[in-house]
Design a protein around this motif. Structure first.
Motif, PDB file in Angstrom:
ATOM      1  N   ASP A 135       0.835  -1.212   0.000  1.00 16.00           N
ATOM      2  CA  ASP A 135       0.000   0.000   0.000  1.00 16.00           C
ATOM      3  C   ASP A 135       0.867   1.258   0.000  1.00 16.00           C
ATOM      4  OD1 ASP A 135      -2.357  -1.422  -0.041  1.00 16.00           O
ATOM      5  OD2 ASP A 135      -2.668  -1.330   2.129  1.00 16.00           O
ATOM      6  N   LEU A 136       1.922   1.239   0.799  1.00 21.30           N
ATOM      7  CA  LEU A 136       2.810   2.409   0.854  1.00 21.30           C
ATOM      8  C   LEU A 136       3.536   2.609  -0.468  1.00 21.30           C
ATOM      9  CD1 LEU A 136       4.241   1.983   4.456  1.00 21.30           C
ATOM     10  CD2 LEU A 136       2.908   3.927   3.621  1.00 21.30           C
ATOM     11  N   ALA A 137       3.741   1.514  -1.200  1.00 20.32           N
ATOM     12  CA  ALA A 137       4.405   1.603  -2.497  1.00 20.32           C
ATOM     13  C   ALA A 137       3.398   1.913  -3.606  1.00 20.32           C
ATOM     14  CB  ALA A 137       5.141   0.299  -2.795  1.00 20.32           C
ATOM     15  N   GLY A 138       2.110   2.030  -3.236  1.00 19.02           N
ATOM     16  CA  GLY A 138       1.083   2.323  -4.226  1.00 19.02           C
ATOM     17  C   GLY A 138       0.781   1.132  -5.122  1.00 19.02           C
ATOM     18  N   SER A 139       1.032  -0.066  -4.636  1.00 22.07           N
ATOM     19  CA  SER A 139       0.856  -1.273  -5.450  1.00 22.07           C
ATOM     20  C   SER A 139      -0.392  -2.052  -5.028  1.00 22.07           C
ATOM     21  CB  SER A 139       2.102  -2.169  -5.310  1.00 22.07           C
ATOM     22  OG  SER A 139       1.876  -3.411  -5.938  1.00 22.07           O
ATOM     23  N   GLU A 140      -1.235  -2.338  -6.006  1.00 26.74           N
ATOM     24  CA  GLU A 140      -2.457  -3.094  -5.724  1.00 26.74           C
ATOM     25  C   GLU A 140      -2.113  -4.530  -5.333  1.00 26.74           C
ATOM     26  OE1 GLU A 140      -5.802  -3.170  -4.533  1.00 26.74           O
ATOM     27  OE2 GLU A 140      -5.272  -1.279  -5.514  1.00 26.74           O
ATOM     28  N   ARG A 141      -1.081  -5.083  -5.990  1.00 23.56           N
ATOM     29  CA  ARG A 141      -0.679  -6.463  -5.723  1.00 23.56           C
ATOM     30  C   ARG A 141       0.467  -6.505  -4.717  1.00 23.56           C
ATOM     31  NH1 ARG A 141      -2.792  -9.988  -8.990  1.00 23.56           N
ATOM     32  NH2 ARG A 141      -1.286 -11.507  -8.243  1.00 23.56           N
ATOM     33  N   ILE A 142       0.466  -7.562  -3.918  1.00 21.42           N
ATOM     34  CA  ILE A 142       1.625  -7.792  -3.034  1.00 21.42           C
ATOM     35  C   ILE A 142       2.697  -8.467  -3.872  1.00 21.42           C
ATOM     36  CG2 ILE A 142       2.494  -9.027  -1.027  1.00 21.42           C
ATOM     37  CD1 ILE A 142      -0.247  -8.832   0.222  1.00 21.42           C
ATOM     38  N   GLN A 143       3.820  -7.803  -4.031  1.00 17.32           N
ATOM     39  CA  GLN A 143       4.892  -8.361  -4.847  1.00 17.32           C
ATOM     40  C   GLN A 143       5.941  -9.037  -3.969  1.00 17.32           C
ATOM     41  OE1 GLN A 143       6.056  -4.954  -7.188  1.00 17.32           O
ATOM     42  NE2 GLN A 143       3.968  -4.750  -7.992  1.00 17.32           N
ATOM     43  N   VAL A 144       6.784  -9.828  -4.636  1.00 15.38           N
ATOM     44  CA  VAL A 144       7.802 -10.580  -3.897  1.00 15.38           C
ATOM     45  C   VAL A 144       8.671  -9.645  -3.052  1.00 15.38           C
ATOM     46  CG1 VAL A 144       9.855 -12.033  -4.128  1.00 15.38           C
ATOM     47  CG2 VAL A 144       7.836 -12.517  -5.496  1.00 15.38           C
ATOM     48  N   ALA A 145       9.011  -8.477  -3.601  1.00 15.89           N
ATOM     49  CA  ALA A 145       9.854  -7.528  -2.851  1.00 15.89           C
ATOM     50  C   ALA A 145       9.150  -7.078  -1.572  1.00 15.89           C
ATOM     51  CB  ALA A 145      10.196  -6.324  -3.717  1.00 15.89           C
TER      52      ALA A 145
END
Ligand SMILES: [Zn+2]
Length: 160
Positions: A135-145
């Motif tokens: 969420d803090l990265a503005g990403s809808e998906r949870i990525q490996v990073a």
């Protein structure tokens, strides 16, 4: 907490004078179940004067605040109509629904479960934290990073 009674365990420039059993006993004062309930474990090295005095700045607090507010807004939208307000409050069913990970993410989680000897609670904690990092990265998906960062905040076994 300090890493050990003398405070120098793991310090690159000072030697720790505590015996291994003394360090182990000191750390056991915080019980496993209690440590398990803490979301973020970070080792913070002693800071040299030169680094503190360095005038260069990292990300400003206004920018960070904007990022946090956006992340909170995402969570508000996510939990519309539910009693949950924030990622940290998700129960297992909500974790299942809102913390989907792809195949690479599952592989990383499996490895982390084995290596860190994670409890079910620890596993859910990683997913919830990864959700917030995404969420803090503005990403809808949870990525490996995002998962990798969340995993890194679990306590590591003491290396003596
Ligand atoms: Zn020590």
């Amino acid at each position: 907490m300090n890493p050990c009674p003398c405070g120098y365990y793991g310090d690159p420039t000072h030697e720790c004078t505590c015996s291994a059993s003394f360090v182990a006993r000191y750390r056991q004062r915080l019980s496993g179940p209690l440590l398990d309930r803490i979301d973020i474990h970070v080792e913070v090295p002693r800071v040299e004067y030169e680094k503190l005095a360095d005038a260069r700045r990292g990300e400003g607090s206004a920018a960070i605040r904007a990022r946090v507010e956006e992340a909170r807004e995402r969570q508000r939208m996510r939990f519309r109509g539910l009693r949950t307000l924030a990622n940290g409050e998700m129960g297992p069913a909500e974790v299942h629904r809102f913390c989907e990970v792809d195949e690479a993410g599952h592989a990383l989680l499996r490895a982390a479960m084995r290596q860190l000897n994670l409890s079910a609670r620890g596993y859910h904690r990683i997913l919830k934290l990864a959700r917030t990092i995404a969420d803090l990265a503005g990403s809808e998906r949870i990525q490996v990073a995002h998962l990798a960062e969340a995993i890194q905040y679990r306590p590591r076994a003491l290396q003596l």
